[in-house]
Write a protein that holds these residues in place. Structure first.
Motif, PDB file in Angstrom:
ATOM      1  N   SER A 291      26.917  41.306 -91.748  1.00  0.00           N
ATOM      2  CA  SER A 291      28.251  41.697 -92.204  1.00  0.00           C
ATOM      3  C   SER A 291      28.738  40.861 -93.389  1.00  0.00           C
ATOM      4  O   SER A 291      29.716  41.220 -94.040  1.00  0.00           O
ATOM      5  CB  SER A 291      29.247  41.593 -91.045  1.00  0.00           C
ATOM      6  N   SER A 292      28.068  39.748 -93.679  1.00  0.00           N
ATOM      7  CA  SER A 292      28.470  38.922 -94.822  1.00  0.00           C
ATOM      8  C   SER A 292      28.040  39.534 -96.151  1.00  0.00           C
ATOM      9  O   SER A 292      28.562  39.157 -97.199  1.00  0.00           O
ATOM     10  CB  SER A 292      27.870  37.516 -94.702  1.00  0.00           C
ATOM     11  N   ALA A 293      27.058  40.448 -96.112  1.00  0.00           N
ATOM     12  CA  ALA A 293      26.568  41.101 -97.340  1.00  0.00           C
ATOM     13  C   ALA A 293      26.172  40.076 -98.399  1.00  0.00           C
ATOM     14  O   ALA A 293      26.447  40.254 -99.591  1.00  0.00           O
ATOM     15  CB  ALA A 293      27.623  42.074 -97.890  1.00  0.00           C
ATOM     16  N   TYR A 294      25.517  39.029 -97.959  1.00  0.00           N
ATOM     17  CA  TYR A 294      25.068  37.996 -98.898  1.00  0.00           C
ATOM     18  C   TYR A 294      23.802  38.486 -99.599  1.00  0.00           C
ATOM     19  O   TYR A 294      22.890  39.002 -98.951  1.00  0.00           O
ATOM     20  CB  TYR A 294      24.793  36.695 -98.157  1.00  0.00           C
ATOM     21  N   PRO A 295      23.697  38.350-100.917  1.00  0.00           N
ATOM     22  CA  PRO A 295      22.532  38.866-101.654  1.00  0.00           C
ATOM     23  C   PRO A 295      21.320  37.950-101.536  1.00  0.00           C
ATOM     24  O   PRO A 295      20.925  37.284-102.502  1.00  0.00           O
ATOM     25  CB  PRO A 295      23.053  38.944-103.094  1.00  0.00           C
ATOM     26  N   TRP A 296      20.694  37.934-100.373  1.00  0.00           N
ATOM     27  CA  TRP A 296      19.605  36.992-100.095  1.00  0.00           C
ATOM     28  C   TRP A 296      18.423  37.161-101.038  1.00  0.00           C
ATOM     29  O   TRP A 296      17.829  36.178-101.488  1.00  0.00           O
ATOM     30  CB  TRP A 296      19.143  37.155 -98.655  1.00  0.00           C
ATOM     31  N   THR A 297      18.041  38.379-101.322  1.00  0.00           N
ATOM     32  CA  THR A 297      16.847  38.593-102.146  1.00  0.00           C
ATOM     33  C   THR A 297      17.167  38.741-103.625  1.00  0.00           C
ATOM     34  O   THR A 297      16.265  38.673-104.456  1.00  0.00           O
ATOM     35  CB  THR A 297      16.106  39.860-101.689  1.00  0.00           C
ATOM     36  N   GLY A 298      18.440  38.972-103.959  1.00  0.00           N
ATOM     37  CA  GLY A 298      18.819  39.176-105.345  1.00  0.00           C
ATOM     38  C   GLY A 298      18.531  40.577-105.850  1.00  0.00           C
ATOM     39  O   GLY A 298      18.808  40.883-107.021  1.00  0.00           O
ATOM     40  N   SER A 299      17.992  41.437-104.989  1.00  0.00           N
ATOM     41  CA  SER A 299      17.705  42.807-105.429  1.00  0.00           C
ATOM     42  C   SER A 299      18.988  43.606-105.620  1.00  0.00           C
ATOM     43  O   SER A 299      19.069  44.450-106.506  1.00  0.00           O
ATOM     44  CB  SER A 299      16.795  43.508-104.411  1.00  0.00           C
ATOM     45  N   LEU A 300      19.975  43.360-104.763  1.00  0.00           N
ATOM     46  CA  LEU A 300      21.288  43.985-104.877  1.00  0.00           C
ATOM     47  C   LEU A 300      22.359  42.912-104.783  1.00  0.00           C
ATOM     48  O   LEU A 300      22.200  41.925-104.046  1.00  0.00           O
ATOM     49  CB  LEU A 300      21.515  45.022-103.764  1.00  0.00           C
ATOM     50  N   SER A 301      23.430  43.097-105.504  1.00  0.00           N
ATOM     51  CA  SER A 301      24.552  42.170-105.431  1.00  0.00           C
ATOM     52  C   SER A 301      25.372  42.445-104.181  1.00  0.00           C
ATOM     53  O   SER A 301      25.186  43.470-103.505  1.00  0.00           O
ATOM     54  CB  SER A 301      25.432  42.319-106.665  1.00  0.00           C
ATOM     55  N   THR A 302      26.304  41.559-103.867  1.00  0.00           N
ATOM     56  CA  THR A 302      27.187  41.795-102.728  1.00  0.00           C
ATOM     57  C   THR A 302      27.975  43.086-102.914  1.00  0.00           C
ATOM     58  O   THR A 302      28.128  43.879-101.980  1.00  0.00           O
ATOM     59  CB  THR A 302      28.158  40.613-102.555  1.00  0.00           C
ATOM     60  N   GLY A 303      28.457  43.342-104.123  1.00  0.00           N
ATOM     61  CA  GLY A 303      29.190  44.573-104.387  1.00  0.00           C
ATOM     62  C   GLY A 303      28.333  45.803-104.164  1.00  0.00           C
ATOM     63  O   GLY A 303      28.801  46.814-103.627  1.00  0.00           O
ATOM     64  N   GLU A 304      27.078  45.750-104.571  1.00  0.00           N
ATOM     65  CA  GLU A 304      26.178  46.888-104.380  1.00  0.00           C
ATOM     66  C   GLU A 304      25.840  47.084-102.904  1.00  0.00           C
ATOM     67  O   GLU A 304      25.743  48.222-102.428  1.00  0.00           O
ATOM     68  CB  GLU A 304      24.913  46.687-105.211  1.00  0.00           C
ATOM     69  N   LEU A 305      25.656  45.995-102.173  1.00  0.00           N
ATOM     70  CA  LEU A 305      25.408  46.097-100.740  1.00  0.00           C
ATOM     71  C   LEU A 305      26.597  46.733-100.022  1.00  0.00           C
ATOM     72  O   LEU A 305      26.437  47.606 -99.164  1.00  0.00           O
ATOM     73  CB  LEU A 305      25.123  44.714-100.156  1.00  0.00           C
ATOM     74  N   LEU A 306      27.796  46.293-100.379  1.00  0.00           N
ATOM     75  CA  LEU A 306      28.993  46.851 -99.757  1.00  0.00           C
ATOM     76  C   LEU A 306      29.191  48.314-100.140  1.00  0.00           C
ATOM     77  O   LEU A 306      29.664  49.120 -99.336  1.00  0.00           O
ATOM     78  CB  LEU A 306      30.216  46.025-100.152  1.00  0.00           C
TER      79      LEU A 306
END
Length: 265
Positions: free
Chosen positions: A185-200
């Motif tokens: 639920s934190s939507a942290y960009p662990w891999t850098g493939s998607l940003s937090t905004g893109e994940l959300l």
């Protein structure tokens, strides 16, 4: 999956529970009323005969028994005959694990077989079995366009869409990051493939696709749905009780949203 922590925790040997332990569990169920069981193991179908014997044991003396596999079942192991059998043994909803969008399947040691998947959906639909199809967003090598395209395609199929945001499992050790970031639920960009905004944005699109599948939405849901479809932009309600107001969802990726609506059936 490559990133799964299960092998580190439990090893790679598939083990089963002795039948007498299953019978003892069933004996603890209430004598009357419904019993809903979630079996949290996505390797269930590797031993289908054992699974069916387990379910038959649990159903004995419990006519209200039903079960689900919330962690997702492998659709490639679901023949029409097995799926109908599981339905008769109390399966109340089919949770399918797609794992990852098709573009990432090879990288994650997964497969993506549309023919087999669509066959399972047809069988489930004929059996009156609701379906939720899950996949993970934000894996290494993922791209912003993958989730919107897959979600739009799922919107035209007899299934609800479920999206999980990636967080590290067995392949990465905790660093100095806050433990809160290790929740999906934190939507942290662990891999850098998607940003937090893109994940959300992907998560919000998945929730909207679920709203599209509701057969009898409330008046409030209908207004929200119509506004989103009319403007092709995601909106939400804020406030309490009857004072809720519609506002556009901020900080989302407009390209991903546009791609979703372009591919929506």
């Amino acid at each position: 999956c490559r990133f799964c922590s299960t092998p580190r925790l439990h090893g790679r040997t598939l083990r089963t529970v002795p039948p007498e332990r299953i019978a003892a569990l069933g004996a603890e169920f209430p004598a009357s009323g419904p019993v809903a069981l979630n079996i949290e193991d996505d390797n269930l179908l590797l031993k289908p005969d054992y699974l069916c014997r387990l379910l038959e044991t649990l159903r004995q003396g419990n006519p209200g028994f039903s079960w689900t596999g919330e962690n997702g079942l492998d659709y490639s192991l679901l023949s029409p005959e097995l799926l109908i059998r599981l339905r008769r043994l109390g399966l109340s909803r089919l949770n399918i694990s797609l794992g990852t969008p098709e573009e990432n399947a090879g990288r994650e040691n997964r497969f993506f077989d549309w023919g087999a998947y669509l066959g399972v959906l047809r069988t489930a639909q004929a059996a009156g079995l609701p379906v939720i199809s899950y996949f993970i967003c934000g894996l290494e090598g993922d791209r912003p366009e993958n989730a919107p395209r897959l979600l739009a395609r799922l919107a035209g199929l007899p299934t609800a869409a479920g999206l999980s945001l990636y967080y590290p499992g067995g392949e990465q050790n905790p660093g100095e990051e806050s433990p809160r970031l290790w929740a999906g639920s934190s939507a942290y960009p662990w891999t850098g493939s998607l940003s937090t905004g893109e994940l959300l944005t992907a998560f919000r699109l998945a929730r909207f696709s679920r709203l599209l599948k509701q057969p009898l939405p409330s008046p409030e849901d209908r207004t929200l749905r119509d506004q989103i479809l009319g403007e092709k932009r995601l909106w939400t309600r804020i406030g309490k009780g009857k004072e809720k107001a519609l506002i556009p969802v901020p900080a989302l990726d407009r390209k991903m949203i546009a791609l979703f609506f372009e591919n929506l059936p």
